[in-house]
Structure formats: C-alpha cells, structure tokens
Design an enzyme around this catalytic site. Sequence first.
Site, PDB file in Angstrom:
ATOM      1  N   THR A 288       0.818  -1.203   0.000  1.00  0.00           N
ATOM      2  CA  THR A 288       0.000   0.000   0.000  1.00  0.00           C
ATOM      3  C   THR A 288       0.853   1.255   0.000  1.00  0.00           C
ATOM      4  O   THR A 288       1.950   1.279   0.574  1.00  0.00           O
ATOM      5  CB  THR A 288      -0.949   0.013   1.218  1.00  0.00           C
ATOM      6  OG1 THR A 288      -1.648   1.256   1.263  1.00  0.00           O
ATOM      7  CG2 THR A 288      -0.187  -0.153   2.521  1.00  0.00           C
ATOM      8  N   ASP A 289       0.355   2.276  -0.669  1.00  0.00           N
ATOM      9  CA  ASP A 289       0.994   3.581  -0.640  1.00  0.00           C
ATOM     10  C   ASP A 289       0.718   4.232   0.715  1.00  0.00           C
ATOM     11  O   ASP A 289      -0.181   3.809   1.448  1.00  0.00           O
ATOM     12  CB  ASP A 289       0.447   4.443  -1.786  1.00  0.00           C
ATOM     13  CG  ASP A 289       1.121   5.803  -1.856  1.00  0.00           C
ATOM     14  OD1 ASP A 289       2.318   5.875  -1.508  1.00  0.00           O
ATOM     15  OD2 ASP A 289       0.462   6.768  -2.242  1.00  0.00           O
ATOM     16  N   LYS A 290       1.473   5.270   1.034  1.00  0.00           N
ATOM     17  CA  LYS A 290       1.264   5.962   2.311  1.00  0.00           C
ATOM     18  C   LYS A 290       0.354   7.178   2.141  1.00  0.00           C
ATOM     19  O   LYS A 290      -0.743   7.233   2.689  1.00  0.00           O
ATOM     20  CB  LYS A 290       2.600   6.393   2.911  1.00  0.00           C
ATOM     21  CG  LYS A 290       2.450   7.189   4.227  1.00  0.00           C
ATOM     22  CD  LYS A 290       3.788   7.592   4.780  1.00  0.00           C
ATOM     23  CE  LYS A 290       4.422   8.723   3.998  1.00  0.00           C
ATOM     24  NZ  LYS A 290       3.681  10.004   4.108  1.00  0.00           N
ATOM     25  N   THR A 291       0.809   8.137   1.347  1.00  0.00           N
ATOM     26  CA  THR A 291       0.108   9.407   1.234  1.00  0.00           C
ATOM     27  C   THR A 291      -1.237   9.229   0.551  1.00  0.00           C
ATOM     28  O   THR A 291      -1.316   8.744  -0.575  1.00  0.00           O
ATOM     29  CB  THR A 291       0.966  10.420   0.444  1.00  0.00           C
ATOM     30  OG1 THR A 291       2.251  10.504   1.043  1.00  0.00           O
ATOM     31  CG2 THR A 291       0.314  11.783   0.436  1.00  0.00           C
TER      32      THR A 291
ATOM     33  N   VAL B  33       4.787   1.053   0.778  1.00  0.00           N
ATOM     34  CA  VAL B  33       5.704   1.465  -0.285  1.00  0.00           C
ATOM     35  C   VAL B  33       5.514   2.963  -0.485  1.00  0.00           C
ATOM     36  O   VAL B  33       4.431   3.405  -0.858  1.00  0.00           O
ATOM     37  CB  VAL B  33       5.417   0.714  -1.600  1.00  0.00           C
ATOM     38  CG1 VAL B  33       6.404   1.142  -2.676  1.00  0.00           C
ATOM     39  CG2 VAL B  33       5.469  -0.787  -1.386  1.00  0.00           C
TER      40      VAL B  33
END
Length: 731
Positions: A458-461, A684
Amino acid sequence: MESSGRSWSIDSYLNEHFDIPAKNPPGEARLRWRRAVGLVVRNRRRRFRMFSGLHAVDDSQRRKILGKVQVVINVHKAALQFINGVRRYPLSNDLIKEGFCISPDELSAITGMHEDPTIFKTHGGINGISRKIKTSLEDGISETEIETRQKLYGTNKHAEKPPRSFWMFVWDALHDLTLIILMVCAVVSLVVGLATKGWPKGIYDGLGIIFSILLVVLVTASSDYKQSRKFMELDREKQKIYVRVTRDSKTKKVLVHDLVVGDILHLSIGDVVPADGLFVSGYSLMIDESSLSGESEPVHVSEEKPFLHAGSKVLDGTAKMLVTAVGMRTEWGKIMDTLNDDGVDETPLQVKLNGVATIIGQIGLVFAILTFLVLLVRFLVDKVMHVGLLNWSANDALTIVNYFAIAVTIVVVAVPEGLPLAVTLSLAFAMKKLMSDKALVRHLAACETMGSASCICTDKTGTLTTNHMIVDKVWISDVSKSVSCDTNINKLKAAISESVMEILIQGIFVNTGSEVVKGDDGKRNILGTPTEAALLEFGLSLQGDLYDKYNKLTRLRVEPFNSVKKKMSVLIQLPNGGLRSFCKGASEIILEQCGTVLNSEGNITPLSEMQKQNILNIINSFASEALRTLCIAFKDVNEISDDQTIPEDGYTLIALFGIKDPVRPGVRDAVMTCMAAGIKVRMVTGDNINTAKAIAKECGILTEDGIAIEGRELHDKSTDELKELLPKIEV
C-alpha cells in the site's frame, strides 16, 4: 526450327529498332512507330492530333514545356488548397450568429495527430485561433458562454455504448460448457424417456435437468446484470475528475466533462490531458503520447510545437493550454469510437470447472458407449443363439432403446449438474457481502482469487493518511518552533529578523506549484498538491498581504517538481534588477546543494560540517515524529546565459519544514484484521525513511522484527540476499 529462327530474328529486329522504354520514350523511337503504323492507320493527322509534332520538339523546348506544366500543377495544388481551406469547413449559421469564425471540424483538424503547421499558421497561430473562438488567453471565457459553446462545439464526453440487456446476460450464461453438456443430456433424456416410459413419466428426468439449467442461468444472469448496473454507476463516479481552468479571470476547478472549446486549461505533472488543444505558456513541458502514437519517447511541447492531444500524460513541467477539441472530436475520442469489446474472460474457477466438466463428460461418454456396446453385443449373441438375427419384433427395438437410455443415464449422472449452481450461488453471495462493505467487485474472478492474497503493498500518502497536510514544525536560523496554532506563529515571527522573514516568504510564494484563488463566496482557496498547499497556507499565515506582490515577480526559468529530481527550482528577476534562484524539495538533497546558511540576523554564514550534522539530526527528529521534511534555499545570481540551467549548487539554506499528514481513522484496525487473516501488509512510499517508519509504526505495519529499507539499497542486493530479506521487509 525454321519458323522459330524467323520468329527470333523478327523479335530481335523489333527490339533493336522499335524498343520503347516504359517511361519517357525518345522521340526517334516514337517517330519510327508512327511511320510503321502509318500504313495501317488512316488519316494520321486526325489520329495523332492530340500529340505534339515530334520533329519540332528539342530538349530546350521540352524543358520549357515541363517547366510550364510544373507551374500549372503547383498553381492547381495551391488553388485546391485554397478551396479546401475555404470550403471544406463551412461555418454554420449558428456559429456565424454567435460570432465564431472557425468550425469545430477545422479546429479538430488543426490539432489532430497528423497536424499541419501550415493550417495553424494560416489562422494566425495561437492568437489568431483564440480570436476566432472568442477566447482571452489571459482571462479565459465567460461562464455565461458554456451552454452555447457546448451546443456549437460539443461536450467533452465520449459516446457510451448502450448497456447490455438482461437477455444478453442470459445468452452469455447459456454458453457455459457444463450447461451445454447438460442441455444435450436433457434433450436425449426426454427423447429416450418418452420412447421407453411414455407420457408423462418419460419426461420427469429430462425436465429435472432443464429446471436445474434454468435455475443456474437465471441466478448467473441476474447477478451479472445487477453488477453491470452497479459498475455503470461506479464508472460515472470515477469520471468525476476535476481540472483547473481560467474563467472570468479566475482560476477554478471544474468537472472534466464540463470542459468546452475555448477554455484555458492548467496542466501539471501527472495530469492526463483531457482534450485536444494548443500550448499557451509553461515550463519544460514533456508529454507521453505512447497511448496514441505508440512511441515511447516523450514529446517536448512548446510554442514552436504547440499541439497537445487528449489521452496523453504530462511527464514533466507545467503549462496552460487552449482547448480546441473536446469529446468525440479529439484524437482519443476517435480511437475510443473504433474500439470494440473483446468479451469477458472466464474466471479461474470457471476455467477449472469447464475442464472438470469436459473430463467427466469424456469419461462418462466412454463408459456409456462401452456399456451400450456390451449390452448390445450380449443382446445380439443371445438373439443369434435362440431366434436368429433375421427375426425382429417391437420388443427387440424397445430393448435396444432401453440400453441406450442406460448409456445416457450414465452420462447424465456423471456430469454434476449441481456444481455450476453451487459455484454461482457462492460467488453471488460473496459479491453481495463485498457490496454491503462498499467494495464493488469488477470481475467475479476477484471473489475467487482474493482469498489467495498473502501480501498487500500500500501507498502511504492519501491511502494510509488523510492527504490533508499542514506545516507542524519549522527550523529556521537555529530556531526550531512548533507552528500548529496562531500563538506559535506569532512567536516564530518574533524570533527571526525581518530580512530572514522577507527571503522566507519570497521563497515560499515564488517557488510554488499552487496558487491562491478567490471563490464565489469571496474566500481565498488554495489549488495545488497537498504539500504545496500546506507550504503556501503557512506563508499566507505569516504575511499573506505580500502574496500578490511576490506573485507578480517575473519567473525567468522554472523546473517543476518530479519524482526523479525530488525538488523544484525557479529563477526570478528581482525588482532591483538582480537574479535570484530558489529551490525546495527533499531535505537531504537540498542540504547537499547548500554551502552556506542564513543566520538569525539575515547574514549568510558558511555551513560547517558540524552544523550540517546538526541539521541532519533535526531532519531525523522531525521524521521520527511522522513529519514529512522539506528544505528551502536560495542563491543570488549575477547573470545567466540562455543555454544555462538553474544552478545546482552554492545555495544558502533558509529553513526546514516538518509537514504533518495525519493517519486515517480505522487504518490500524484494518491492518490488524489483515494480519490476523495471515495477510502481510507492506508500505511502499517515496518519503523519508524515518517518516515512513514512524507512520508504519503508528499504523501497526512495522513490527519489531520487520525491516525498513530504501529502494536504492534494495536494488543493490543479490538474489540470495533478497530471498533472505523479502519475508522481513515491511517498509
């Protein structure tokens, strides 16, 4: 032999004296042909009246004639081009009435994939075209003209294919291989049943199979039909993309479907161009047109090559474009119009079921045939031994039909007719459960394969976090302050000198990809990425009255932010005539470009290794608090040539920002649920590693045994090292 020799001599004689090349035959050869045919052609003057006198035509005359012919051809082509320019795109009465001077088809031709610069120049370039479509390149169009422009030039929507009817889904469901086998068995069972048991007992088995088939088909078709309706609604929601345009001298956000010809559209990195248009102004605009042309090389768009096409993607730079074609008149619209549906792929489970059905059907068929043959041979042997093969009765025929019924029964029993129904019901149930959790499933295969997922990256932002950023902490002139409230901002103002404040505010306002606009309610709104908006909002809270002043400064060069450079730079013309460049971006990168630092009095002092280490410690402390760190620096430049880029080193560090992006509510519980189900969750992100670790710990992703690693370090690992590391990597 004699005849063949005579034939050869005639051929050689003709080739020698009368051979004429395919093109431009010499005059002498043509003269010989005329003399030869003069014996058989009567009234030669009339026969050859359309040809010039060959005796009179010499090389010089031929060149003159060819020159005149070439002139005639060129004049003819020019006349045709002029006629096409005037007549090929006639103006409708509605266009003339509203004061427009160019048709939508001609606008589409100007910016098509096979654009012709001569047509573009014929219309006076970008300024001429903007006048013909009644658009101001600075102020845009008026909101009151939107409906008129949509009526005359079209809407920015692609033609949608009509939705599939319920009966089409029924037809698709009937193509299931298992059901086809069952249908064949049902028909045979009915025929054999009626022949052996008569009416009505003979139809029971066949009707039972048919009822089972109908039940499977109706359940499958109903489920797929409802899902198609849901996904049509989802597609409409997904198409609600907002873009920035200038209208009535104001920058505002509008839906991409509301774009009209004449709009001034703002483009930045990552945007997909939503319409065809022309470049108005911008910096370092690089476009990826691979989806249209198939060429992977990016295209540099500028005033010399101003054509932009819908469906292409902005790789680098920022720009304003004049929209000239929308909807089905764009190149992307034309491509979409020619595409056809390739059909729906079967789910993995359906593929396996079809394979099982085929194998079972084949095995059942083999055993059925063997059974029928064994029974038939036994019957014939018995008949030969007792009554003979020549004596047949109705009971004998009925006996053979019964044997065939037994064979068919074996095939019917072998194929599990309840299997497709059970699978369809289970998939429909899974889909219903997911829908109740507000998770729409695009393909049935997702219901089957989702249970096999063992890892989620998963992305963070914006995924784990809210994507609403605010400046939480600032380090400037050896002073570190929390600026989460107005009181702390006033303390920061008191702690630094006016000269430092002036350079800081100037750097924030001129080196930004966001902009401040006034809404219809009169309030100021910030348009741009969350990080840019957070910095601009912080600058406005310090000295918002200076925004208009600094925003009017001339920007000589701009290098927009991208994920490779991880920084944004700008070169401006100062009011006193000097040049100054600002850069901001990832803390470690900007710090490496700095050799000096701004002290509390506003003086430039050398940046020692000890000071640099202290600043790195502050960066790490900000990052450990889950703050995204950002540095801003400046450099005064005496002069710069046209071929030089913005300086890359020798900067003076101004400030370090810690920007906070709060974690979404419920993220930690969701991560724990995944882990309890045996699914590994990994983060990620392109952020600072310490910031990523802090957020990952807050979300419950980074455990005590887990590893956080940077991409460069991971890329350098060998295959054996990766095998050992991968199970432990969490960030």
